[in-house]
Design an enzyme around this catalytic site. Structure first.
Site, short mmCIF file in Angstrom:
data_model
loop_
_atom_site.label_atom_id
_atom_site.label_comp_id
_atom_site.label_asym_id
_atom_site.label_seq_id
_atom_site.Cartn_x
_atom_site.Cartn_y
_atom_site.Cartn_z
N LYS A 176 -44.29 -33.90 4.60
CA LYS A 176 -43.13 -34.43 3.87
C LYS A 176 -42.00 -33.39 3.72
CE LYS A 176 -45.00 -38.62 2.12
NZ LYS A 176 -46.32 -38.97 1.62
N PHE A 224 -54.79 -41.63 -1.25
CA PHE A 224 -53.89 -41.97 -0.14
C PHE A 224 -53.71 -40.74 0.73
CE2 PHE A 224 -50.08 -42.34 2.33
CZ PHE A 224 -50.19 -43.61 2.85
N ASP A 271 -54.95 -32.10 -0.17
CA ASP A 271 -53.83 -32.76 0.47
C ASP A 271 -52.63 -32.64 -0.47
OD1 ASP A 271 -51.89 -34.47 1.40
OD2 ASP A 271 -53.26 -36.14 1.84
#
Ligand SMILES: *Cc1c(COP(=O)(O)O)cnc(C)c1O
Length: 399
Positions: free
Chosen positions: A255, A141, A226
């Protein structure tokens, strides 16, 4: 004043239905706690998918944000502002990188890393234009743009959204031989999550990341991580790659970098790699804005000053040990690192998420069968005890 039910109805009427949220409407948050429209208190054990590592409305970050709001919020990159340089310097110090490029959302930073890697592939490595390939893992993802979903292995993420961006090769996550055999002279690099978060808290076997890094090095290819969800303390280290000492060539953060306040993301790397960007090659109107930069600095300062990675390690151990005492026929296994914990169930997890919500615990299913527990890293032992009492009750009663 609207009730929760009324607000949910308005939301369903006027909002696109691209989410299926739990039926709770939050109106306030402080630390690990949130309050709904009726005044009921819940513990947030999802933390906005790790964007709330610092907890809701962390006072030090709110203070910086308020001060910055009164002074300067946006300049665009047509001009310099007095916060961005200091933010970039801090990002480089913490990531031990030489250069950074600011964006807003995680997906934008992933796109940025892919663009940097491709350009490096053509202009530095000398791959023939445009034959370059980037190796990625199944069950990944990395966001929701058309290029990113182009290399998703999740059918629903792609269905109806083609045509897709070429140039990506999918290999099974955690399989080192598959990575090896995917390499050829057109390989630009490999991009992975050190732990797959949305994929269900999937932790690859020890040594996987390090071996991928070595293969990249042997083949003059880039190792891209990531760490948007796994980074900034979530796994009990500042970055999840530290568990294997596998520092990447490019690291992607987002985030929690925004301190739970606003989207702030970044790609950090070497001068050789990010040096491929020249004026006009790439950009973002809001990327590097002074409000985001000030918030990003505060978010990183709090992480270090309050040792949130250390807290995550300690509290993660404490919570995991407690969870492992749960006796329920519905539990298949419990895994995690730090406060990044997944309970894999033999039944769909949504039912448990709903039952937990009734008891005052907010968490969410991921990939149908996994319940993710990822509370803010500031959570205390007493708060974990409070949560565990309720979790235990829910699992004792079953669905
Ligand atoms: C959330 C996430 C993204 C996307 O970030 P957005 O801010 O939602 O665009 C990318 N990669 C990983 C690993 C993520 O968890």
């Amino acid at each position: 004043m609207y009730s929760s039910q009324e607000l949910i109805k308005i939301n369903d009427e006027y909002g696109a239905h691209n989410y299926l949220p739990l039926p709770i409407v939050i109106k306030e948050g402080k630390g690990v706690w949130v309050i709904d429209a009726e005044g009921k208190r819940y513990m947030d054990m999802l933390s906005a998918y790790s964007a709330l590592n610092h907890g809701h409305c962390h006072p030090d970050i709110i203070k910086v944000a308020k001060e910055q709001l009164e002074k300067l919020t946006l300049t665009s990159r047509a001009f310099h502002n007095d916060k961005l340089p200091l933010f970039l310097k801090k990002v480089c110090e913490i990531t031990k990188m030489e250069m950074a490029l600011p964006m807003n959302t995680g997906a934008e930073a992933v796109e940025t890393a892919l663009k940097a890697a491709r350009k490096w592939g053509y202009y530095v490595k000398g791959i023939k234009k445009y034959e370059g390939e980037i190796i990625v893992a199944t069950n990944n993802f990395h966001g929701r743009t058309i290029t990113i979903i182009s290399f998703s292995s999740e059918e629903q993420y792609k269905d109806g959204f083609g045509p897709f961006t070429p140039g990506f090769k999918l290999v099974p996550y955690g399989d080192i031989d598959a990575v090896k055999s995917a390499f050829n002279e057109n390989t630009i690099g490999v991009m992975l999550e050190p732990i797959q978060g949305e994929g269900g808290i999937i932790i690859p076997s020890d040594g996987y990341l390090k071996q991928v890094k070595e293969i990249c090095k042997e083949n003059n290819a880039l190792f891209i991580l990531d760490e948007i969800q796994s980074g900034l303390g979530r796994t009990g280290k500042m970055f999840a790659y530290e568990w294997e000492d596998a520092k990447p060539d490019l690291i992607i953060l987002g985030k929690a970098l925004g301190g739970g306040i606003m989207p702030v993301s970044v790609v950090a790397s070497s001068k050789e790699i990010l040096g491929v960007f020249h004026p006009g090659d790439h950009g973002s109107t809001f990327g590097g804005n002074p409000l985001g930069a000030a918030v990003g600095i505060a978010a990183l300062d709090v992480l270090v000053k309050d040792d949130l990675p250390g807290r995550s390690l300690e509290m993660g151990k404490y919570l995991t040990e407690k969870l492992k005492t749960l006796k329920s026929p519905d539990i298949k296994n419990i895994r995690g690192r730090g406060l990044f914990i997944g309970i894999e169930l033999k039944v769909p997890a949504r039912g448990y998420a709903e039952k937990l919500m009734e008891e005052g615990i907010l968490c969410k299913e991921t990939h149908d069968y996994v319940l993710r527990f990822a509370p803010p890293l500031i959570i205390t032992k007493e708060e974990i005890d409070w949560a565990f009492e309720r979790i235990e009750k829910v699992f004792e009663n079953g669905l």
